[in-house]
Design a protein around this motif. Structure first.
Motif, PDB file in Angstrom:
ATOM      1  N   GLU A 181       0.841  -1.182   0.000  1.00 19.52           N
ATOM      2  CA  GLU A 181       0.000   0.000   0.000  1.00 19.52           C
ATOM      3  C   GLU A 181       0.884   1.243   0.000  1.00 19.52           C
ATOM      4  OE1 GLU A 181      -2.455  -0.846   3.435  1.00 19.52           O
ATOM      5  OE2 GLU A 181      -3.993  -1.599   2.081  1.00 19.52           O
ATOM      6  N   ALA A 182       0.287   2.405  -0.167  1.00 15.94           N
ATOM      7  CA  ALA A 182       1.035   3.658  -0.199  1.00 15.94           C
ATOM      8  C   ALA A 182       1.877   3.840   1.057  1.00 15.94           C
ATOM      9  CB  ALA A 182       0.074   4.833  -0.367  1.00 15.94           C
ATOM     10  N   SER A 183       1.401   3.340   2.183  1.00 16.90           N
ATOM     11  CA  SER A 183       2.128   3.450   3.449  1.00 16.90           C
ATOM     12  C   SER A 183       3.346   2.532   3.497  1.00 16.90           C
ATOM     13  CB  SER A 183       1.201   3.100   4.611  1.00 16.90           C
ATOM     14  OG  SER A 183       0.861   1.722   4.548  1.00 16.90           O
ATOM     15  N   GLY A 184       3.447   1.619   2.517  1.00 19.25           N
ATOM     16  CA  GLY A 184       4.535   0.645   2.509  1.00 19.25           C
ATOM     17  C   GLY A 184       4.157  -0.673   3.152  1.00 19.25           C
ATOM     18  N   ALA A 185       3.000  -0.714   3.803  1.00 18.39           N
ATOM     19  CA  ALA A 185       2.542  -1.935   4.456  1.00 18.39           C
ATOM     20  C   ALA A 185       2.145  -2.976   3.411  1.00 18.39           C
ATOM     21  CB  ALA A 185       1.350  -1.632   5.355  1.00 18.39           C
ATOM     22  N   ALA A 186       2.498  -4.219   3.681  1.00 15.96           N
ATOM     23  CA  ALA A 186       2.120  -5.321   2.802  1.00 15.96           C
ATOM     24  C   ALA A 186       0.782  -5.879   3.239  1.00 15.96           C
ATOM     25  CB  ALA A 186       3.180  -6.416   2.831  1.00 15.96           C
ATOM     26  N   ILE A 187      -0.030  -6.219   2.268  1.00 13.06           N
ATOM     27  CA  ILE A 187      -1.353  -6.789   2.558  1.00 13.06           C
ATOM     28  C   ILE A 187      -1.648  -7.867   1.518  1.00 13.06           C
ATOM     29  CG2 ILE A 187      -2.596  -5.054   1.203  1.00 13.06           C
ATOM     30  CD1 ILE A 187      -4.778  -5.170   3.411  1.00 13.06           C
ATOM     31  N   HIS A 188      -2.260  -8.934   1.980  1.00 16.98           N
ATOM     32  CA  HIS A 188      -2.708  -9.991   1.067  1.00 16.98           C
ATOM     33  C   HIS A 188      -4.209  -9.857   0.925  1.00 16.98           C
ATOM     34  CE1 HIS A 188      -4.151 -14.080   0.039  1.00 16.98           C
ATOM     35  NE2 HIS A 188      -3.119 -14.027  -0.777  1.00 16.98           N
ATOM     36  N   ARG A 189      -4.681  -9.883  -0.301  1.00 18.29           N
ATOM     37  CA  ARG A 189      -6.118  -9.777  -0.582  1.00 18.29           C
ATOM     38  C   ARG A 189      -6.575 -11.061  -1.265  1.00 18.29           C
ATOM     39  NH1 ARG A 189      -7.522  -4.024  -0.707  1.00 18.29           N
ATOM     40  NH2 ARG A 189      -5.612  -2.844  -0.422  1.00 18.29           N
ATOM     41  N   TRP A 190      -7.677 -11.617  -0.750  1.00 21.55           N
ATOM     42  CA  TRP A 190      -8.196 -12.864  -1.317  1.00 21.55           C
ATOM     43  C   TRP A 190      -9.714 -12.763  -1.447  1.00 21.55           C
ATOM     44  CZ3 TRP A 190      -6.053 -16.435  -3.971  1.00 21.55           C
ATOM     45  CH2 TRP A 190      -6.742 -17.610  -4.237  1.00 21.55           C
ATOM     46  N   PRO A 191     -10.235 -12.886  -2.686  1.00 25.21           N
ATOM     47  CA  PRO A 191     -11.685 -12.805  -2.883  1.00 25.21           C
ATOM     48  C   PRO A 191     -12.387 -14.106  -2.485  1.00 25.21           C
ATOM     49  CG  PRO A 191     -10.606 -13.202  -4.977  1.00 25.21           C
ATOM     50  CD  PRO A 191      -9.511 -13.054  -3.946  1.00 25.21           C
TER      51      PRO A 191
END
Length: 148
Positions: free
Chosen positions: A5-15
């Protein structure tokens, strides 16, 4: 999918699509199924990090088990809803992994989970997370305690 994300934080997205089998007689997702949705998302996150649960079990004879889970149910999900599970790794300990997961429908949070996983051997005893798994998680870990 894993993204920064813009903040540099990593995120996993799963539908996740809500199917008939996920609901009660009223067409609302049965509460325990949110745990299944979160589990599937964590499994896919590990796979995308290059270290699947089945590979860890086969090569290291270790597996992750949920040691603690705190869930806030915020809104009801319904039949045919398209949900997204967002996962962030908060902390990786010697034999534990803490994650925050949010299940969302569009811009609405449906459920929030704080999960602690324990790395266990075949006898159910805690063991250190393998170096290869730790390295993969370190690339993904972030320090914020919040999931948007």
């Amino acid at each position: 999918m894993i993204e920064r994300e813009a903040s540099g934080a990593a995120i996993h997205r799963w539908p996740i699509r809500v199917y008939y089998e996920d609901t009660d007689a009223g067409g609302i997702v049965y509460y325990a199924n949110y745990l299944k949705f979160a589990e599937r998302a964590r499994t896919e996150m590990m796979r995308e990090l290059g270290t699947s649960h089945s590979e860890m079990t086969r090569t290291e004879e270790l597996s992750f088990a949920v040691a603690r889970c705190e869930v806030d149910y915020l809104k009801s999900a319904r039949l045919d809803d398209l949900l997204e599970v967002r996962t962030r790794v908060v902390e990786v300990g010697g034999a534990t992994l803490d994650a925050l997961q949010v299940i969302r429908r569009n811009e609405d949070d449906v459920a929030r989970l704080k999960v602690r996983l324990a790395c266990l051997n075949r006898d159910g005893r805690p063991k250190r997370i393998p170096a290869v798994v730790r390295a993969a998680l370190a690339r993904f870990q972030q320090s914020e305690k919040r999931v948007d």
